[in-house]
Design a protein around this motif. Structure first.
Motif, PDB file in Angstrom:
ATOM      1  N   GLY A  89       0.814  -1.215   0.000  1.00 43.59           N
ATOM      2  CA  GLY A  89       0.000   0.000   0.000  1.00 43.59           C
ATOM      3  C   GLY A  89       0.843   1.258   0.000  1.00 43.59           C
ATOM      4  N   VAL A  90       1.881   1.294   0.849  1.00 46.39           N
ATOM      5  CA  VAL A  90       2.754   2.469   0.889  1.00 46.39           C
ATOM      6  C   VAL A  90       3.523   2.609  -0.423  1.00 46.39           C
ATOM      7  CG1 VAL A  90       4.709   3.525   2.061  1.00 46.39           C
ATOM      8  CG2 VAL A  90       2.941   2.379   3.389  1.00 46.39           C
ATOM      9  N   GLY A  91       3.931   1.463  -0.991  1.00 43.55           N
ATOM     10  CA  GLY A  91       4.613   1.514  -2.287  1.00 43.55           C
ATOM     11  C   GLY A  91       3.730   2.067  -3.378  1.00 43.55           C
ATOM     12  N   TRP A  92       2.448   1.721  -3.356  1.00 41.38           N
ATOM     13  CA  TRP A  92       1.518   2.259  -4.355  1.00 41.38           C
ATOM     14  C   TRP A  92       1.391   3.768  -4.201  1.00 41.38           C
ATOM     15  CZ3 TRP A  92      -3.084   4.956  -4.276  1.00 41.38           C
ATOM     16  CH2 TRP A  92      -3.807   4.975  -5.457  1.00 41.38           C
ATOM     17  N   VAL A  93       1.274   4.231  -2.929  1.00 41.06           N
ATOM     18  CA  VAL A  93       1.181   5.676  -2.682  1.00 41.06           C
ATOM     19  C   VAL A  93       2.453   6.375  -3.161  1.00 41.06           C
ATOM     20  CG1 VAL A  93       1.050   7.440  -0.883  1.00 41.06           C
ATOM     21  CG2 VAL A  93      -0.421   5.418  -0.764  1.00 41.06           C
ATOM     22  N   LEU A  94       3.617   5.793  -2.865  1.00 42.90           N
ATOM     23  CA  LEU A  94       4.885   6.398  -3.266  1.00 42.90           C
ATOM     24  C   LEU A  94       5.010   6.438  -4.789  1.00 42.90           C
ATOM     25  CD1 LEU A  94       7.540   7.497  -1.998  1.00 42.90           C
ATOM     26  CD2 LEU A  94       8.513   5.241  -2.397  1.00 42.90           C
ATOM     27  N   THR A  95       4.533   5.398  -5.447  1.00 36.22           N
ATOM     28  CA  THR A  95       4.609   5.362  -6.908  1.00 36.22           C
ATOM     29  C   THR A  95       3.757   6.459  -7.530  1.00 36.22           C
ATOM     30  OG1 THR A  95       4.993   2.982  -6.855  1.00 36.22           O
ATOM     31  CG2 THR A  95       4.232   3.923  -8.929  1.00 36.22           C
ATOM     32  N   ARG A  96       2.533   6.619  -7.036  1.00 35.09           N
ATOM     33  CA  ARG A  96       1.665   7.669  -7.575  1.00 35.09           C
ATOM     34  C   ARG A  96       2.235   9.054  -7.291  1.00 35.09           C
ATOM     35  NH1 ARG A  96       0.908   3.806  -9.495  1.00 35.09           N
ATOM     36  NH2 ARG A  96      -0.986   2.777 -10.200  1.00 35.09           N
ATOM     37  N   ALA A  97       2.829   9.213  -6.111  1.00 33.02           N
ATOM     38  CA  ALA A  97       3.443  10.506  -5.802  1.00 33.02           C
ATOM     39  C   ALA A  97       4.637  10.788  -6.702  1.00 33.02           C
ATOM     40  CB  ALA A  97       3.874  10.525  -4.328  1.00 33.02           C
ATOM     41  N   SER A  98       5.385   9.741  -7.050  1.00 31.89           N
ATOM     42  CA  SER A  98       6.555   9.937  -7.916  1.00 31.89           C
ATOM     43  C   SER A  98       6.149  10.428  -9.299  1.00 31.89           C
ATOM     44  CB  SER A  98       7.344   8.630  -8.022  1.00 31.89           C
ATOM     45  OG  SER A  98       6.639   7.655  -8.778  1.00 31.89           O
ATOM     46  N   LEU A  99       4.993   9.980  -9.787  1.00 28.66           N
ATOM     47  CA  LEU A  99       4.548  10.423 -11.104  1.00 28.66           C
ATOM     48  C   LEU A  99       4.274  11.925 -11.124  1.00 28.66           C
ATOM     49  CD1 LEU A  99       2.126   7.486 -12.021  1.00 28.66           C
ATOM     50  CD2 LEU A  99       4.424   7.903 -12.907  1.00 28.66           C
ATOM     51  N   ARG A 100       3.813  12.457  -9.974  1.00 23.82           N
ATOM     52  CA  ARG A 100       3.516  13.893  -9.906  1.00 23.82           C
ATOM     53  C   ARG A 100       4.752  14.720  -9.568  1.00 23.82           C
ATOM     54  NH1 ARG A 100      -1.756  15.226  -9.911  1.00 23.82           N
ATOM     55  NH2 ARG A 100      -1.237  17.241  -8.980  1.00 23.82           N
ATOM     56  N   LEU A 101       5.600  14.182  -8.690  1.00 25.11           N
ATOM     57  CA  LEU A 101       6.733  14.971  -8.213  1.00 25.11           C
ATOM     58  C   LEU A 101       7.985  14.785  -9.052  1.00 25.11           C
ATOM     59  CD1 LEU A 101       6.258  14.377  -4.376  1.00 25.11           C
ATOM     60  CD2 LEU A 101       5.593  16.376  -5.720  1.00 25.11           C
ATOM     61  N   LEU A 102       8.158  13.615  -9.662  1.00 24.75           N
ATOM     62  CA  LEU A 102       9.332  13.359 -10.505  1.00 24.75           C
ATOM     63  C   LEU A 102       8.978  13.246 -11.975  1.00 24.75           C
ATOM     64  CD1 LEU A 102      11.270  10.716  -8.349  1.00 24.75           C
ATOM     65  CD2 LEU A 102      11.639  13.187  -8.476  1.00 24.75           C
ATOM     66  N   GLY A 103       7.709  13.416 -12.297  1.00 27.04           N
ATOM     67  CA  GLY A 103       7.300  13.355 -13.693  1.00 27.04           C
ATOM     68  C   GLY A 103       7.791  14.561 -14.476  1.00 27.04           C
ATOM     69  N   PRO A 104       7.674  14.529 -15.796  1.00 30.06           N
ATOM     70  CA  PRO A 104       8.148  15.646 -16.621  1.00 30.06           C
ATOM     71  C   PRO A 104       7.454  16.941 -16.246  1.00 30.06           C
ATOM     72  CG  PRO A 104       7.618  13.720 -17.965  1.00 30.06           C
ATOM     73  CD  PRO A 104       7.102  13.445 -16.598  1.00 30.06           C
ATOM     74  N   SER A 105       8.218  18.011 -16.219  1.00 30.83           N
ATOM     75  CA  SER A 105       7.653  19.331 -15.962  1.00 30.83           C
ATOM     76  C   SER A 105       6.905  19.823 -17.194  1.00 30.83           C
ATOM     77  CB  SER A 105       8.757  20.312 -15.589  1.00 30.83           C
ATOM     78  OG  SER A 105       9.650  20.484 -16.682  1.00 30.83           O
ATOM     79  N   ALA A 106       6.218  20.930 -17.035  1.00 27.49           N
ATOM     80  CA  ALA A 106       5.481  21.496 -18.166  1.00 27.49           C
ATOM     81  C   ALA A 106       6.424  21.851 -19.315  1.00 27.49           C
ATOM     82  CB  ALA A 106       4.700  22.731 -17.716  1.00 27.49           C
ATOM     83  N   ALA A 107       7.608  22.372 -18.956  1.00 31.08           N
ATOM     84  CA  ALA A 107       8.580  22.729 -19.999  1.00 31.08           C
ATOM     85  C   ALA A 107       9.076  21.487 -20.732  1.00 31.08           C
ATOM     86  CB  ALA A 107       9.747  23.489 -19.386  1.00 31.08           C
ATOM     87  N   GLU A 108       9.294  20.388 -19.989  1.00 26.91           N
ATOM     88  CA  GLU A 108       9.759  19.154 -20.624  1.00 26.91           C
ATOM     89  C   GLU A 108       8.685  18.549 -21.506  1.00 26.91           C
ATOM     90  OE1 GLU A 108      12.952  17.448 -17.352  1.00 26.91           O
ATOM     91  OE2 GLU A 108      10.814  17.084 -17.060  1.00 26.91           O
ATOM     92  N   ARG A 109       7.428  18.585 -21.033  1.00 26.82           N
ATOM     93  CA  ARG A 109       6.339  18.075 -21.869  1.00 26.82           C
ATOM     94  C   ARG A 109       6.196  18.903 -23.136  1.00 26.82           C
ATOM     95  NH1 ARG A 109       3.798  17.380 -16.745  1.00 26.82           N
ATOM     96  NH2 ARG A 109       2.728  19.378 -16.985  1.00 26.82           N
ATOM     97  N   LEU A 110       6.352  20.226 -23.006  1.00 27.61           N
ATOM     98  CA  LEU A 110       6.267  21.086 -24.186  1.00 27.61           C
ATOM     99  C   LEU A 110       7.406  20.792 -25.149  1.00 27.61           C
ATOM    100  CD1 LEU A 110       4.925  23.410 -25.680  1.00 27.61           C
ATOM    101  CD2 LEU A 110       6.306  25.003 -24.324  1.00 27.61           C
ATOM    102  N   ALA A 111       8.616  20.576 -24.604  1.00 31.82           N
ATOM    103  CA  ALA A 111       9.756  20.265 -25.473  1.00 31.82           C
ATOM    104  C   ALA A 111       9.545  18.937 -26.185  1.00 31.82           C
ATOM    105  CB  ALA A 111      11.042  20.228 -24.647  1.00 31.82           C
ATOM    106  N   THR A 112       8.993  17.949 -25.469  1.00 35.83           N
ATOM    107  CA  THR A 112       8.709  16.657 -26.103  1.00 35.83           C
ATOM    108  C   THR A 112       7.667  16.801 -27.195  1.00 35.83           C
ATOM    109  OG1 THR A 112       9.243  15.510 -24.043  1.00 35.83           O
ATOM    110  CG2 THR A 112       7.948  14.302 -25.659  1.00 35.83           C
ATOM    111  N   LEU A 113       6.628  17.595 -26.909  1.00 38.42           N
ATOM    112  CA  LEU A 113       5.585  17.814 -27.912  1.00 38.42           C
ATOM    113  C   LEU A 113       6.149  18.519 -29.137  1.00 38.42           C
ATOM    114  CD1 LEU A 113       2.611  17.674 -28.716  1.00 38.42           C
ATOM    115  CD2 LEU A 113       2.262  19.839 -27.496  1.00 38.42           C
ATOM    116  N   GLU A 114       7.009  19.514 -28.909  1.00 35.32           N
ATOM    117  CA  GLU A 114       7.613  20.221 -30.035  1.00 35.32           C
ATOM    118  C   GLU A 114       8.495  19.284 -30.857  1.00 35.32           C
ATOM    119  OE1 GLU A 114       9.639  23.476 -28.276  1.00 35.32           O
ATOM    120  OE2 GLU A 114       7.856  24.756 -28.170  1.00 35.32           O
ATOM    121  N   GLU A 115       9.220  18.391 -30.176  1.00 42.55           N
ATOM    122  CA  GLU A 115      10.077  17.450 -30.891  1.00 42.55           C
ATOM    123  C   GLU A 115       9.245  16.502 -31.753  1.00 42.55           C
ATOM    124  OE1 GLU A 115      13.459  14.008 -29.945  1.00 42.55           O
ATOM    125  OE2 GLU A 115      12.551  15.180 -28.324  1.00 42.55           O
ATOM    126  N   ARG A 116       8.138  16.006 -31.195  1.00 43.77           N
ATOM    127  CA  ARG A 116       7.277  15.112 -31.967  1.00 43.77           C
ATOM    128  C   ARG A 116       6.636  15.854 -33.138  1.00 43.77           C
ATOM    129  NH1 ARG A 116       4.134  11.902 -27.032  1.00 43.77           N
ATOM    130  NH2 ARG A 116       5.955  10.720 -26.301  1.00 43.77           N
TER     131      ARG A 116
END
Length: 405
Positions: free
Chosen positions: A177-204
């Motif tokens: 259960g704690v691992g599931w919570v930590l995993t979901r938190a990692s997607l928000r806290l360590l996931g790509p920033s808005a600038a990185e998502r924009l750069a990826t979108l521009e590259e595609r």
């Protein structure tokens, strides 16, 4: 019921457990320095939670900290395909780029603090629940309850043997259960920033634009060469004149060689992921297009107003392709009819116009629906210009205006 044993048999449960314990190890090292781990009180444990926080916040300010935490999260929270659970997907969604902004540093700091709190809590729970299982084993053997765990243990007796697995099962499901919570938190806290998502979108987007450009290049170049070859071969067969046949073969050879050069250049772009734009033909080399059309039997008149060498490279190269497509359409749909080409270079615009008489059957039914004419309009729009294609009186017109200022 089939989901109940899932956390027990998934490797991801234990890799996430290890990830949590790694965070707790840092807290224990700090606790050894202050306030010490010799019979710590509740107040001492609160201090152990708090002492590492300034160090973690300072570490989060280092750009490489986000990369290090992202790599750990990818390896241990989202391990190999054999250990993935449904919903994790093929991509973990964790960024491994260094912090590029204060927002990234702030999210990294929150992640480190959260990982410390959850990891230390799981480590303490691990010690207590395992100690409880050991006490139950001792109680089942007839030994009185010891002081290994702060959790209450039943009185000694053989029945305690049945309770031994319960603390371990509780521990595994707590970790899951704690691992599931930590995993979901990692997607928000360590996931790509808005600038990185924009750069990826521009590259595609850039990759899609490049593919479309290559498709247009092949359509224009190879289509023109094949059209010229078909028209020349048909005219040579109909004429029955050896001299005309010789000229037609020369024109087919020259056009085919130019098409092969264009094809080789496009393939080089695909192989090397480069854009040798300077090697693409420009309007200053439009003579070979006009000569090719004339060799096919079309009477081409050209009027040039203004210096073509002053036209910027990208505009001149796209103008060449537009002219090539226009001449190809004339030969393909109207045959060897008179063609008027006008090029006007002004301070702010390049005007390219191609006109030819409509055939007796009327070719306006094809206007603007083919991929070639659509490509003309797309090229003009990408450069900020405009294009009109269609019948004008008893003529077919391709009129393009491209900005050069």
């Amino acid at each position: 019921m089939r989901r109940f044993p899932g956390p027990l048999i998934r490797a991801v449960t234990y890799t996430r457990w290890l990830h949590l314990l790694c965070a707790a190890a840092f807290a224990f090292v700090c606790g050894m320095v202050f306030p010490g781990l010799s019979s710590p009180s509740l107040r001492d444990w609160l201090i152990i939670y708090a002492v590492p926080l300034p160090i973690l916040v300072v570490f989060a300010l280092v750009p490489a900290a986000r990369r290090a935490e992202g790599l750990q999260a990818r390896l241990m929270l989202f391990p190999g395909r054999h250990a993935r659970v449904a919903g994790d997907g093929a991509e973990s969604g964790i960024s491994v780029a260094p912090s590029a902004s204060w927002q990234d540093r702030g999210r990294t700091a929150v992640w480190l603090v959260l990982r410390l709190f959850l990891g230390l809590s799981v480590a303490l729970a691990t010690g207590q629940l395992m100690a409880l299982s050991l006490e139950l084993i001792g109680a089942a053997a007839g030994h009185p309850a010891g002081s290994l765990s702060v959790l209450p243990a039943p009185d000694a007796g053989p029945a305690c043997a049945l309770l031994v697995p319960l603390p371990l099962l509780a521990l595994v499901y707590l970790v899951a259960g704690v691992g599931w919570v930590l995993t979901r938190a990692s997607l928000r806290l360590l996931g790509p920033s808005a600038a990185e998502r924009l750069a990826t979108l521009e590259e595609r987007t850039e990759q899609l634009l490049e593919r479309n450009r290559i498709a247009r290049e092949l359509h224009d170049s190879i289509g023109h060469a094949l059209t010229v070859a078909v028209v020349q071969a048909g005219a040579a067969r109909a004429a029955g004149d050896p001299a005309f046949t010789e000229r037609a073969l020369d024109a087919i050879e020259e056009t085919g060689r130019a098409a092969l050069e264009d094809l080789e250049r496009v393939l080089r772009v695909l192989r090397e992921a480069e854009r040798p734009a300077g090697s693409r033909p420009t309007l200053q080399e439009a003579d070979r297009l006009l000569d090719s059309a004339r060799a096919s039997g079309a009477a081409v008149e050209v009027a040039v107003d203004g210096p073509l060498e002053t036209v910027p490279g990208p505009v001149s190269r796209e103008g060449y392709r537009i002219l090539q497509e226009a001449l190809t359409n004339v030969l393909r749909h109207c045959g060897t009819v008179p063609v008027t080409v006008a090029l006007h270079v002004a301070d702010r615009h390049l005007v390219l116009e191609v006109r030819n008489p409509l055939p007796a059957a009327g070719a306006s039914g094809d206007g603007g629906t083919g991929s070639g004419l659509r490509g003309v309009r797309e090229r003009a729009a990408l450069l900020g210009g405009r294009a009109r294609t269609g019948p004008l009186g008893d003529e077919w017109q391709v009129h393009v205006e491209l900005p050069v200022g």
